[in-house]
Design a protein around this motif. Structure first.
Motif, PDB file in Angstrom:
ATOM      1  N   LYS A  92     -47.904  18.878   3.954  1.00 19.37           N
ATOM      2  CA  LYS A  92     -46.845  19.839   4.227  1.00 19.37           C
ATOM      3  C   LYS A  92     -46.257  20.300   2.903  1.00 19.37           C
ATOM      4  O   LYS A  92     -45.833  19.470   2.085  1.00 19.37           O
ATOM      5  CB  LYS A  92     -45.758  19.222   5.099  1.00 19.37           C
ATOM      6  CG  LYS A  92     -46.206  18.991   6.518  1.00 19.37           C
ATOM      7  CD  LYS A  92     -45.070  18.507   7.401  1.00 19.37           C
ATOM      8  CE  LYS A  92     -45.596  18.356   8.810  1.00 19.37           C
ATOM      9  NZ  LYS A  92     -45.316  17.070   9.382  1.00 19.37           N
TER      10      LYS A  92
ATOM     11  N   LEU B 238     -44.217  24.112   1.003  1.00 20.93           N
ATOM     12  CA  LEU B 238     -43.430  25.299   1.326  1.00 20.93           C
ATOM     13  C   LEU B 238     -43.980  26.530   0.627  1.00 20.93           C
ATOM     14  O   LEU B 238     -44.391  26.465  -0.536  1.00 20.93           O
ATOM     15  CB  LEU B 238     -41.967  25.108   0.891  1.00 20.93           C
ATOM     16  CG  LEU B 238     -41.178  24.020   1.596  1.00 20.93           C
ATOM     17  CD1 LEU B 238     -39.792  23.873   0.958  1.00 20.93           C
ATOM     18  CD2 LEU B 238     -41.053  24.313   3.082  1.00 20.93           C
TER      19      LEU B 238
ATOM     20  N   GLU C 255     -41.271  28.841   4.163  1.00 20.99           N
ATOM     21  CA  GLU C 255     -42.004  28.509   5.385  1.00 20.99           C
ATOM     22  C   GLU C 255     -42.865  27.289   5.110  1.00 20.99           C
ATOM     23  O   GLU C 255     -43.464  27.168   4.039  1.00 20.99           O
ATOM     24  CB  GLU C 255     -42.914  29.664   5.800  1.00 20.99           C
ATOM     25  CG  GLU C 255     -42.193  30.887   6.296  1.00 20.99           C
ATOM     26  CD  GLU C 255     -43.171  31.986   6.665  1.00 20.99           C
ATOM     27  OE1 GLU C 255     -44.194  31.688   7.320  1.00 20.99           O
ATOM     28  OE2 GLU C 255     -42.918  33.137   6.270  1.00 20.99           O
ATOM     29  N   GLU C 256     -42.946  26.389   6.089  1.00 21.99           N
ATOM     30  CA  GLU C 256     -43.784  25.212   5.935  1.00 21.99           C
ATOM     31  C   GLU C 256     -45.242  25.585   6.179  1.00 21.99           C
ATOM     32  O   GLU C 256     -45.559  26.316   7.111  1.00 21.99           O
ATOM     33  CB  GLU C 256     -43.344  24.140   6.924  1.00 21.99           C
ATOM     34  CG  GLU C 256     -43.893  22.790   6.607  1.00 21.99           C
ATOM     35  CD  GLU C 256     -43.267  21.701   7.459  1.00 21.99           C
ATOM     36  OE1 GLU C 256     -43.800  21.451   8.563  1.00 21.99           O
ATOM     37  OE2 GLU C 256     -42.250  21.127   7.018  1.00 21.99           O
ATOM     38  N   LYS C 257     -46.113  25.098   5.322  1.00 20.67           N
ATOM     39  CA  LYS C 257     -47.559  25.288   5.470  1.00 20.67           C
ATOM     40  C   LYS C 257     -48.221  23.921   5.439  1.00 20.67           C
ATOM     41  O   LYS C 257     -47.723  22.990   4.813  1.00 20.67           O
ATOM     42  CB  LYS C 257     -48.130  26.133   4.321  1.00 20.67           C
ATOM     43  CG  LYS C 257     -47.787  27.589   4.371  1.00 20.67           C
ATOM     44  CD  LYS C 257     -48.773  28.334   5.220  1.00 20.67           C
ATOM     45  CE  LYS C 257     -48.546  29.821   5.111  1.00 20.67           C
ATOM     46  NZ  LYS C 257     -49.650  30.593   5.577  1.00 20.67           N
ATOM     47  N   SER C 258     -49.381  23.843   6.099  1.00 20.68           N
ATOM     48  CA  SER C 258     -50.159  22.613   6.093  1.00 20.68           C
ATOM     49  C   SER C 258     -51.629  22.969   5.940  1.00 20.68           C
ATOM     50  O   SER C 258     -52.004  24.146   6.003  1.00 20.68           O
ATOM     51  CB  SER C 258     -49.933  21.839   7.394  1.00 20.68           C
ATOM     52  OG  SER C 258     -50.532  22.529   8.471  1.00 20.68           O
TER      53      SER C 258
ATOM     54  N   ARG D 114     -40.109  19.501  -2.004  1.00 20.92           N
ATOM     55  CA  ARG D 114     -39.238  18.895  -0.997  1.00 20.92           C
ATOM     56  C   ARG D 114     -39.595  17.433  -0.722  1.00 20.92           C
ATOM     57  O   ARG D 114     -38.753  16.547  -0.828  1.00 20.92           O
ATOM     58  CB  ARG D 114     -39.270  19.701   0.296  1.00 20.92           C
ATOM     59  CG  ARG D 114     -38.262  19.188   1.327  1.00 20.92           C
ATOM     60  CD  ARG D 114     -38.207  20.034   2.556  1.00 20.92           C
ATOM     61  NE  ARG D 114     -39.514  20.010   3.211  1.00 20.92           N
ATOM     62  CZ  ARG D 114     -39.840  20.783   4.229  1.00 20.92           C
ATOM     63  NH1 ARG D 114     -38.976  21.654   4.702  1.00 20.92           N
ATOM     64  NH2 ARG D 114     -41.033  20.705   4.785  1.00 20.92           N
TER      65      ARG D 114
END
Length: 166
Positions: free
Chosen positions: A28, A30, A35-38, A109
């Motif tokens: 995870k 940002l 926006e959170e990305k994975s 984060r």
């Protein structure tokens, strides 16, 4: 165990070393818009993941600009650059450098990417310079942990690995 130095001094990497053939761990991070990305967001795509300590430093800037230029020539390869920089700093840097062909992602984060890919430098809370190529089925096909954080990666080998991945 990967041995990495920063300014010729040994540092401790947190997490497990990835090897060719490993399943790429999900992560995870940002985007520059928070926006959170994975990894799952890039499912079915070949990924060249360029990891840098900070885009605001010389070698990191050169590395990111080089992969931005090369990304335009790569078919079916999604180029990502991950650093511990704040998303706002990445966005500013991207705009100043006209970077449009790769995605800058922040691990600041949770250091989730850094821990899962074995590149989090414990003493500095920065990421060690490294390159990962992950194929469309999320298998790791290329890994380079750069032994001295201030040195350049092997751009040509990484690009060739991305071109060979399926």
């Amino acid at each position: 165990m990967v041995n990495v130095t920063f300014k010729q001094e040994p540092v401790t990497l947190v997490g497990n070393e990835l090897k060719v053939g490993d399943q790429a761990p999900d992560f995870k991070v940002l985007t520059n818009d928070l926006e959170e990305k994975s990894l799952a967001d890039y499912k079915g795509k070949i990924k060249l993941i360029s990891v840098v300590p900070s885009v605001d430093t010389g070698v990191c800037s050169i590395q990111t600009n080089r992969f931005n230029a090369e990304a335009q020539k790569l078919e079916n390869v999604h180029v990502l650059t991950v650093s511990m920089d704040l998303p706002f700093a990445q966005k500013r840097w991207r705009e100043v450098n006209n970077v449009e062909s790769l995605e800058l992602l922040s691990d600041h984060r949770d250091a989730d990417f850094g821990e899962k890919y074995g590149v989090l430098i414990k003493e500095l809370r920065l990421l060690a310079r490294s390159i990962f190529v992950v194929d469309s089925s999320d298998k790791v096909t290329y890994v380079e942990y750069v032994p001295e954080v201030s040195d350049h990666p092997d751009y040509d080998k990484a690009l060739e690995a991305a071109k060979q991945a399926e």
